[in-house]
Write a protein that holds these residues in place. Structure first.
Motif, PDB file in Angstrom:
ATOM      1  N   THR A   1     -34.930 -25.090 -10.029  1.00 24.67           N
ATOM      2  CA  THR A   1     -33.660 -24.940  -9.342  1.00 24.67           C
ATOM      3  C   THR A   1     -32.941 -26.149  -9.056  1.00 24.67           C
ATOM      4  N   PRO A   2     -33.710 -26.812  -8.223  1.00 26.50           N
ATOM      5  CA  PRO A   2     -32.813 -28.266  -7.590  1.00 26.50           C
ATOM      6  C   PRO A   2     -32.800 -29.276  -8.871  1.00 26.50           C
ATOM      7  N   LEU A   3     -33.646 -29.319  -9.710  1.00 28.64           N
ATOM      8  CA  LEU A   3     -33.770 -30.055 -10.762  1.00 28.64           C
ATOM      9  C   LEU A   3     -32.722 -29.868 -11.702  1.00 28.64           C
ATOM     10  N   VAL A   4     -32.283 -28.630 -12.098  1.00 26.27           N
ATOM     11  CA  VAL A   4     -31.315 -27.992 -13.039  1.00 26.27           C
ATOM     12  C   VAL A   4     -30.065 -28.129 -12.278  1.00 26.27           C
ATOM     13  N   ASP A   5     -29.799 -28.108 -11.239  1.00 29.38           N
ATOM     14  CA  ASP A   5     -28.573 -28.418 -10.436  1.00 29.38           C
ATOM     15  C   ASP A   5     -28.189 -29.672 -10.498  1.00 29.38           C
ATOM     16  N   VAL A   6     -29.158 -30.872 -10.277  1.00 28.52           N
ATOM     17  CA  VAL A   6     -29.085 -32.243 -10.206  1.00 28.52           C
ATOM     18  C   VAL A   6     -28.402 -32.616 -11.607  1.00 28.52           C
ATOM     19  N   MET A   7     -29.130 -32.095 -12.579  1.00 28.60           N
ATOM     20  CA  MET A   7     -28.866 -32.304 -14.126  1.00 28.60           C
ATOM     21  C   MET A   7     -27.486 -31.909 -14.510  1.00 28.60           C
ATOM     22  N   LEU A   8     -27.222 -30.743 -14.148  1.00 27.84           N
ATOM     23  CA  LEU A   8     -25.876 -30.358 -14.387  1.00 27.84           C
ATOM     24  C   LEU A   8     -24.675 -31.040 -13.841  1.00 27.84           C
ATOM     25  N   VAL A   9     -24.951 -31.529 -12.517  1.00 27.84           N
ATOM     26  CA  VAL A   9     -23.809 -32.524 -11.790  1.00 27.84           C
ATOM     27  C   VAL A   9     -23.728 -33.735 -12.709  1.00 27.84           C
ATOM     28  N   LEU A  10     -24.745 -34.223 -12.959  1.00 30.94           N
ATOM     29  CA  LEU A  10     -24.847 -35.485 -13.903  1.00 30.94           C
ATOM     30  C   LEU A  10     -24.073 -35.328 -15.093  1.00 30.94           C
ATOM     31  N   VAL A  11     -24.512 -34.321 -15.795  1.00 32.92           N
ATOM     32  CA  VAL A  11     -23.726 -34.103 -17.249  1.00 32.92           C
ATOM     33  C   VAL A  11     -22.071 -33.723 -17.085  1.00 32.92           C
ATOM     34  N   VAL A  12     -21.969 -33.166 -15.923  1.00 36.64           N
ATOM     35  CA  VAL A  12     -20.201 -32.940 -15.524  1.00 36.64           C
ATOM     36  C   VAL A  12     -19.678 -34.454 -15.432  1.00 36.64           C
ATOM     37  N   ILE A  13     -20.255 -35.299 -14.565  1.00 39.15           N
ATOM     38  CA  ILE A  13     -19.853 -36.572 -14.147  1.00 39.15           C
ATOM     39  C   ILE A  13     -19.989 -37.426 -15.730  1.00 39.15           C
TER      40      ILE A  13
END
Length: 155
Positions: free
Chosen positions: A23-35
């Motif tokens: 879950t933390p990995l997915v959260d970080v990756m989603l934030v990076l995709v949005v950026i």
């Protein structure tokens, strides 16, 4: 605190955790995709033009958008207006439309330092043929040479 099989005090040994919490990995990756999605158009819109440097250059005074056209010519000779790439025919049509609407409009030409002289002359000829007589050449201010530090007298 007990961690899996390292707990020797309890009689009933619990099973160790065998799953990874992603879950933390997915959260970080989603934030990076949005950026990345938000930053990509900004990075792609900037045309990298190395303006020639000259002494005595002054900052360009912005004019009303309908009275000035900022044209950029990159090192390969590509043409763009406000980040929109144009071919030669589209540029000639745009220059003719500007001259018809505002005969006293100015063409602000930002040509890369590596552009062949013939390409710049061709663009100037198209502007003149369209009826635009005011052409401004945009250049970067010349870098001031650094002065070496002064040595202390008497040494």
């Amino acid at each position: 605190m007990a961690f899996g099989r390292f707990d020797h005090r309890s009689a009933a040994r619990p099973e160790p955790l065998s799953g990874i919490n992603v879950t933390p990995l997915v959260d970080v990756m989603l934030v990076l995709v949005v950026i990345l999605i938000l930053a990509a158009p900004v990075l792609a819109a900037a045309l990298r033009v190395q303006l020639p440097q000259a002494q005595g250059t002054a900052p360009v005074t912005p004019q009303a958008p309908q009275q000035a056209l900022a044209l950029e010519v990159d090192a390969r000779g590509g043409l763009s207006i406000d980040g929109e790439a144009l071919d030669d025919a589209a540029l000639r049509a745009r220059l003719a439309a500007l001259a018809a609407a505002h005969p006293d409009a100015e063409l602000q030409l930002r040509a890369d330092a590596d552009v062949p002289y013939g390409r710049v002359v061709a663009v100037m000829g198209w502007a003149n043929a369209a009826g635009l007589a005011r052409i401004g050449f945009v250049a970067a201010p010349e870098a001031m040479p650094e002065t070496p530090p002064q040595a202390a007298p008497g040494r």
